[in-house]
Every structure is written in structure tokens, then in C-alpha cells.
Design an enzyme around this catalytic site. Structure first.
Site, PDB file in Angstrom:
ATOM      1  N   CYS A  60       0.838  -1.199   0.000  1.00 15.79           N
ATOM      2  CA  CYS A  60       0.000   0.000   0.000  1.00 15.79           C
ATOM      3  C   CYS A  60       0.870   1.246   0.000  1.00 15.79           C
ATOM      4  O   CYS A  60       1.813   1.355   0.803  1.00 15.79           O
ATOM      5  CB  CYS A  60      -0.905   0.002   1.232  1.00 15.79           C
ATOM      6  SG  CYS A  60      -1.976   1.463   1.334  1.00 15.79           S
ATOM      7  N   CYS A  66      -0.415   5.864   7.254  1.00 14.82           N
ATOM      8  CA  CYS A  66      -1.729   5.412   7.718  1.00 14.82           C
ATOM      9  C   CYS A  66      -1.548   4.444   8.880  1.00 14.82           C
ATOM     10  O   CYS A  66      -0.685   3.566   8.847  1.00 14.82           O
ATOM     11  CB  CYS A  66      -2.465   4.735   6.563  1.00 14.82           C
ATOM     12  SG  CYS A  66      -3.961   3.862   7.057  1.00 14.82           S
ATOM     13  N   CYS A 143      -7.029   1.103  -0.753  1.00 17.28           N
ATOM     14  CA  CYS A 143      -7.017   0.352   0.502  1.00 17.28           C
ATOM     15  C   CYS A 143      -6.979  -1.135   0.162  1.00 17.28           C
ATOM     16  O   CYS A 143      -8.018  -1.745  -0.119  1.00 17.28           O
ATOM     17  CB  CYS A 143      -8.233   0.672   1.367  1.00 17.28           C
ATOM     18  SG  CYS A 143      -8.219  -0.174   2.967  1.00 17.28           S
ATOM     19  N   PHE A 270     -24.042 -12.249  23.671  1.00 14.56           N
ATOM     20  CA  PHE A 270     -23.474 -11.187  22.813  1.00 14.56           C
ATOM     21  C   PHE A 270     -23.711 -11.603  21.357  1.00 14.56           C
ATOM     22  O   PHE A 270     -22.798 -11.628  20.535  1.00 14.56           O
ATOM     23  CB  PHE A 270     -21.975 -10.986  23.067  1.00 14.56           C
ATOM     24  CG  PHE A 270     -21.602 -10.687  24.497  1.00 14.56           C
ATOM     25  CD1 PHE A 270     -21.677  -9.392  25.000  1.00 14.56           C
ATOM     26  CD2 PHE A 270     -21.175 -11.701  25.337  1.00 14.56           C
ATOM     27  CE1 PHE A 270     -21.319  -9.118  26.316  1.00 14.56           C
ATOM     28  CE2 PHE A 270     -20.812 -11.434  26.653  1.00 14.56           C
ATOM     29  CZ  PHE A 270     -20.884 -10.144  27.146  1.00 14.56           C
ATOM     30  N   GLU A 290     -28.602 -10.151  23.561  1.00 12.53           N
ATOM     31  CA  GLU A 290     -27.876  -8.990  23.036  1.00 12.53           C
ATOM     32  C   GLU A 290     -28.397  -7.748  23.758  1.00 12.53           C
ATOM     33  O   GLU A 290     -29.528  -7.736  24.252  1.00 12.53           O
ATOM     34  CB  GLU A 290     -28.092  -8.890  21.528  1.00 12.53           C
ATOM     35  CG  GLU A 290     -27.481  -7.686  20.827  1.00 12.53           C
ATOM     36  CD  GLU A 290     -25.992  -7.560  21.064  1.00 12.53           C
ATOM     37  OE1 GLU A 290     -25.566  -6.468  21.491  1.00 12.53           O
ATOM     38  OE2 GLU A 290     -25.243  -8.539  20.847  1.00 12.53           O
ATOM     39  N   ASP A 338     -19.392 -14.160  22.390  1.00 10.40           N
ATOM     40  CA  ASP A 338     -18.500 -13.383  21.524  1.00 10.40           C
ATOM     41  C   ASP A 338     -18.594 -11.921  21.952  1.00 10.40           C
ATOM     42  O   ASP A 338     -19.273 -11.109  21.319  1.00 10.40           O
ATOM     43  CB  ASP A 338     -18.922 -13.554  20.062  1.00 10.40           C
ATOM     44  CG  ASP A 338     -18.003 -12.799  19.097  1.00 10.40           C
ATOM     45  OD1 ASP A 338     -16.946 -12.318  19.534  1.00 10.40           O
ATOM     46  OD2 ASP A 338     -18.364 -12.695  17.912  1.00 10.40           O
ATOM     47  N   CYS A 364     -11.888 -11.108  20.246  1.00  6.13           N
ATOM     48  CA  CYS A 364     -11.006 -10.272  19.425  1.00  6.13           C
ATOM     49  C   CYS A 364      -9.874  -9.689  20.263  1.00  6.13           C
ATOM     50  O   CYS A 364      -9.119  -8.841  19.773  1.00  6.13           O
ATOM     51  CB  CYS A 364     -11.801  -9.159  18.744  1.00  6.13           C
ATOM     52  SG  CYS A 364     -12.608  -8.034  19.905  1.00  6.13           S
TER      53      CYS A 364
END
Length: 406
Positions: A60, A66, A143, A270, A290, A338, A364
């Protein structure tokens, strides 16, 4: 100039040189390299004196300026090893001894969702990503992580930003490539006048966007933006959470579904718009929890559109403030969770005291995953597998799926 030899990569992707005065962190360097840098910070990047054989040319033109990608300069072997090691190290720090599988990779040009920032700079509007450790916006022309449909739309998105952006604060555009076109959710823009609203709608129609929303107000919906969850189509509310890469989502779902297969009743906590719950409903009754109404309504509508699915029930509940007590989990054979990056500490303390047979933990954030797994292991669960999955290409971020059973 001071010379350093890079010993290893840190958790944020910086090269680390161990010195008698402690570690020195040098961005965009790789293990084994000799580099020179000004200790007073006169150079933006270290000068490479001896390059690693794992160094490659970034793909990139915005790399380095960036802040979206940290590791485009590393080849696939080093990059994938680094991401797996992030998970291994996080679990080890939490006292977890578990085998970690090789990283499930994702290819370039595969990200279906990006969040762009826009701001006025003199007479121009900049659209792009923040610079590293900065609120400064780096305008982008391309991108390589994004799906081509998003990259092609950058000129139209820049024109849209020029209409919506406020003079004093940045605008955020969450752009999702769906089966029926781009879904755009703007947040933080200027207060809309009738003229701005008309201009934005006209641009969205001319550009062929499926839907455009501004601060949750749907300005125009030319077509329902549809996301496919293994044959079940969902119309998510504007800006709702989705996994960033569809192939990564499939890899997560395969592991989760394989683990809960045969369960009569599963809790999906979640649950978002039904990433896992709708797939699970093909085989098991599922209860989806949720914190917001919109995602729950979206998955109920999708569930109703497909005949033959098992029962789906939903519950609006803030699982951070009100984790489900162990006694209420008694009726479930399996639990999937999650959570956001903060993890699910309170929930895991309840699960540790429950009789649930199987758990699939999706995360994550390897650090909070390690903490949560330690709670479950202390409560009598055994980790059967941990799989790191990449959907944040060339960044330090990594997803992981951990499977547990009693």
C-alpha cells in the site's frame, strides 16, 4: 545516530531492541535487523542498515503514514507466526497451558467492513484512516485490505463526507459491502439541513448505495442491505456489529457449530445480528442475548424467513451489568459467547459455577480471552482447542476461538 539490533516483535507489532537501559521500541522493524535511529526522535522511522530476509515491500502506498496496518513489511511466514504468538503469549500470561493451532489466514481485498474518518482541512475534506497514535487523518486513494467494491467507492464516499462533515469534529463512515450494495452509516456529522439531506440522498442514489443512514436516521434505502449467514440472509440495522471478513466468520462458525453439535438447547450470548445463533438454529434450539433491540429484531426476521429452523428465542440484556446467573444457565447444554474487547469476566464467573457441558468462546482480544479462560479452567472446564483467526489483515489484532468442555 544510534544503532540497534532488533530482537523480537512486541504485541503491537513494533520491533524491540533489548539494551542495558531496557527495551527500545522501533516501529516498522523486524527481528534480526540492524537499524539506526536518532535517539531524540529526529527521524520518523529507523533507517535499515541490515534487512531481515522476512522483509518485503509493502503493498500500500499509504503504509507507514496510515495507522491501519502495522505489518505490511513482514512476509507471510513471519506475519502469521507473529499473530499466533500473540495468542500464545496472552494465554501463557494468564496461566493457560493449551495448544494453539496455526493461524487461519485471510487474503488481501477481503474486508467487507471498514470505518473511515473524515475532517475538513482548509478548503478540502480528508477521508481515510488515522495516522499511527494520532487523531490526524491520512487521506487515502486506495485500501488493499478492503473489498474492491469499497475501494471503488472511495471517490463517492469522499463526496458524501464533504456533504455531511461537521466543521469542528471528525465524521465516521462505517461502510459495509453487502449482497445488495454498500451500506453506509455516518456518525458524528453536522446537523442536517433539508438541503444537506437532499444532497446526501441524491449522491447515494447516483452512487448506487443500498442504504445510507446518518446517526441512526435512515436517509434512503434503495434496497435492503443483506448479509448472508450460511444461507440465511439478514438485514442488519445501520452500523450494527458484523465480523469484518466473511471467510473469517465462516471459519469461526465452523468451529463453533462443530463444538455445539448435538446440543438440544444453546445460549448465544453477545449474539449481535445472529452470526452464530441463526446457524445454530438449523440443528438446535437457541436463545440469543444482546444488549440492543435492533440486532435481535434483525435475527428474528431472518429466522422467520427460513422454514424448518429450530426454535429461536431472544432476550435484550446488558451482559456486562447483568451476567446470566449460573442457575439460569442450567437449561442449556452449550453456551457460545462473543463479547467486545473487554471480554466476559462476569459471565465467565457464572459459567464457572454452572453445569453447562460445552462452551465456545470467541474473542477479538487475546488478553481478555486469557483472563476469561483462566476463570473457566479454575471452574472445572478443559480447553480442547484454541484457533487464532485473522480478519484484521496486516494489523496486530487477531481473533481467536477457544472450545471448552467439562
Amino acid at each position: 545516530m544510534t544503532e540497534f539490533r532488533i530482537d523480537r516483535l512486541g504485541a503491537k507489532g513494533d520491533g524491540i531492541a533489548e539494551t542495558s537501559d531496557g527495551p527500545v521500541y522501533l516501529p516498522f522493524t523486524l527481528p534480526g535487523e540492524r537499524v539506526a535511529t536518532n535517539p531524540l526522535g529526529g527521524e520518523a522511522e529507523p533507517r535499515i542498515l541490515q534487512a531481515s530476509p522476512h522483509r518485503r515491500e509493502p503493498s500500500c502506498p499509504h503504509f507507514g503514514a496510515c495507522g491501519g496496518c502495522d505489518l505490511q513489511h513482514a512476509d507471510d511466514e513471519l506475519y502469521r507466526s507473529f499473530k499466533r504468538d500473540v495468542v500464545v503469549t496472552a494465554l501463557a500470561r494468564a496461566g493457560i497451558d493449551a495448544e494453539v493451532a496455526p493461524l487461519v489466514p485471510c487474503p488481501p481485498a477481503s474486508r467487507r467492513r471498514v470505518t473511515l474518518s473524515a475532517a475538513r482541512a482548509g478548503g478540502r475534506v480528508l477521508l481515510g484512516y488515522n495516522a499511527p497514535q494520532s487523531h490526524q487523518i491520512v487521506a487515502i486513494r486506495t485500501c488493499p485490505i478492503a473489498l474492491p467494491a469499497i475501494e471503488r467507492a472511495l471517490p463517492d464516499l469522499r463526496r458524501l463526507a464533504a456533504i455531511l462533515v461537521d466543521r469542528k469534529r471528525p465524521l465516521r463512515l462505517t461502510v459495509t459491502a453487502t449482497a445488495s450494495g454498500l451500506d453506509i452509516a455516518a456518525a458524528g456529522g453536522a446537523r442536517l439541513t433539508d438541503g444537506m439531506r437532499g444532497d446526501a440522498i441524491g449522491l447515494a442514489m447516483d452512487a448506487g448505495f443500498a442504504r445510507l443512514a446518518a446517526d441512526a436516521e435512515v436517509l434512503v434505502k434503495a434496497r435492503a442491505p443483506l448479509i448472508d449467514f450460511s444461507g440465511i440472509t439478514v438485514e442488519p440495522p445501520p452500523g450494527a456489529f458484523l465480523q469484518a471478513v466473511s471467510t473469517a466468520e465462516t471459519a469461526m462458525a465452523e468451529r463453533v457449530l462443530g463444538h455445539v453439535d448435538g446440543a438440544k438447547r444453546v445460549a448465544d450470548l453477545f449474539s449481535g445480528c445472529g452470526t452464530f445463533s441463526l446457524r445454530i438454529a438449523r440443528r438446535s434450539a437457541v436463545h440469543a442475548v444482546e444488549a440492543e433491540d435492533g440486532p435481535l429484531a434483525a435475527q428474528v426476521a431472518a429466522w422467520r424467513s427460513v422454514p424448518g429452523l429450530k426454535p429461536l428465542t431472544t432476550e435484550k440484556r446488558d451482559l456486562f451489568r447483568r451476567p446470566i446467573p449460573a442457575k439460569e444457565l442450567k437449561g442449556f447444554d452449550a453456551v457460545v459467547f462473543d463479547p467486545p474487547r473487554a471480554g466476559a469476566e462476569g459471565l465467565c464467573r457464572e459459567l464457572a459455577n454452572s453445569s453447562v457441558d460445552r462452551i465456545a468462546a470467541v474473542s477479538c482480544n487475546p488478553a481478555t480471552l486469557g483472563r476469561d479462560l483462566a476463570i473457566l479452567v479454575a471452574g472445572g472446564y478443559r480447553i480442547t482447542s484454541v484457533t487464532p483467526i485473522d480478519q484484521f489483515l496486516w494489523s496486530r489484532h487477531v481473533e481467536a476461538v477457544a472450545l471448552l468442555e467439562r
